[in-house]
Scaffold this motif. Sequence first.
Motif, short mmCIF file in Angstrom:
data_model
loop_
_atom_site.label_atom_id
_atom_site.label_comp_id
_atom_site.label_asym_id
_atom_site.label_seq_id
_atom_site.Cartn_x
_atom_site.Cartn_y
_atom_site.Cartn_z
N GLN A 74 0.97 -1.21 -0.01
CA GLN A 74 -0.09 -0.03 -0.20
C GLN A 74 0.81 1.28 -0.07
OE1 GLN A 74 -2.58 -0.42 3.38
NE2 GLN A 74 -4.03 -1.95 2.14
N TRP A 104 1.36 -12.44 4.01
CA TRP A 104 0.93 -11.06 4.11
C TRP A 104 -0.63 -11.15 4.69
CZ3 TRP A 104 -3.58 -9.28 1.46
CH2 TRP A 104 -3.76 -7.87 1.67
N GLN A 107 -0.51 -11.86 8.16
CA GLN A 107 0.03 -11.05 9.14
C GLN A 107 -1.34 -9.85 9.28
OE1 GLN A 107 3.31 -9.30 7.11
NE2 GLN A 107 4.71 -10.48 8.02
N ARG A 108 -2.00 -9.57 8.25
CA ARG A 108 -3.09 -8.93 8.20
C ARG A 108 -4.11 -9.05 9.11
NH1 ARG A 108 0.19 -6.04 7.15
NH2 ARG A 108 0.21 -4.29 5.41
N LYS A 109 -4.35 -10.80 9.08
CA LYS A 109 -5.35 -11.41 9.88
C LYS A 109 -5.08 -11.04 11.41
CE LYS A 109 -7.49 -15.93 11.13
NZ LYS A 109 -7.43 -17.38 10.71
N GLU A 111 -2.96 -8.78 12.58
CA GLU A 111 -3.26 -7.44 13.14
C GLU A 111 -4.70 -7.12 13.30
OE1 GLU A 111 -1.53 -5.39 9.77
OE2 GLU A 111 0.50 -5.85 10.26
N ILE A 112 -5.76 -7.59 12.30
CA ILE A 112 -7.20 -7.30 12.87
C ILE A 112 -7.56 -7.88 14.03
CG2 ILE A 112 -9.50 -8.08 11.88
CD1 ILE A 112 -8.10 -7.85 8.91
#
Length: 362
Positions: A74, A104, A107-109, A111-112
Amino acid sequence: MFTAKNFSPNQLSALTALLLSVPIGIAFYVIHNKIWIAVIALLIIFLGSYMLIRSVLEKFIYRKIKLIYKFIYQTKASKKEEMYYKYILPKKSIDEVRADVEKWAEQRKNEIEILRSNEAYRKEFLQNLAHEFKTPIFAIQGYVDTLLNGALENPDVNVRFLENASRNIDRMVNLVSDLDEISKLESGEQPLYKQNFVIQDLVKEVVESLTIKLAERNIKFSIKKGCELPVTVFADKEKIRQVLINLIENAAKYGKQNGNIVASIYNTDEKHVLVEISDDGIGIAEEHLPRIFERFYRTDRGRSRDVGGTGLGLAICKHIIEAHDQSMHVRSKLDVGTTIGFTLDGRQGTKVNGEQVERQKA
């Protein structure tokens, strides 16, 4: 074992071109019966197919992959990232790219999940904070309104109401003071003034200052047998005093009448010392243990607001110990008792002319 799993785009292009050109070369040999014509045809088809396939891979497939990577990060690509896209990314296999995307996504999971957990914690903290302040504020409001509505002239209640209002004001002051303490510890605004001192001596000083509270419930305090020999630690003495006061006060509040509080001190290795405060009180249910160091967290079995305190004592202890780069732990069993402990650095110093010299640092 031969596998195309980790082929680079160049290798994949060459293999595909070879598979196309060999049958065509054989066909030219069969038609013209001349080996040199077949070789020339094979080379021309191989080079043409190789360039075409490589171009398609790089300009189409990896253009899509670059978009995926740009979406993942992003951000507009920097020069370093453009070098990565141009030279490193094309050498990766599709499976490696897939692994990057899966990593990735994981990692996003995570973080959420952390954000959801933090949001739930934030809501609970604000609810607890509102409740902790609301209770004394409403009490003060009630006493003041009653006094203003005529009770001020009644000598039987005016002093008692003012004393009750004063106690609730003290409770609010303690809340604000404890919150300010945690805030400063979190932000690192409070420096640590470390020095070498004997931990048993500090424990005895703290117990001496809490003699009245211990006597109210006829609780006996002792240092565990075998832990009496002086053990020197390197820490901020006044901060550790605050930790010990909180832990021993808690042990006195939730320990049983005519019970015992025991302090244990161990040299775990040459560098660290373990300090534990144990009571034989009501204990803590297992499901509450991971959360007892949270702000305002109270268990539902006897550890209520009726016992007193701001609900921030253990949170402050945890922050102080973590500021020392150490950790706290808790062990407990219902109707058996609770043990809360922490580690500290052992004695530190520098040798000058063969003598040990204590050193202090902020």
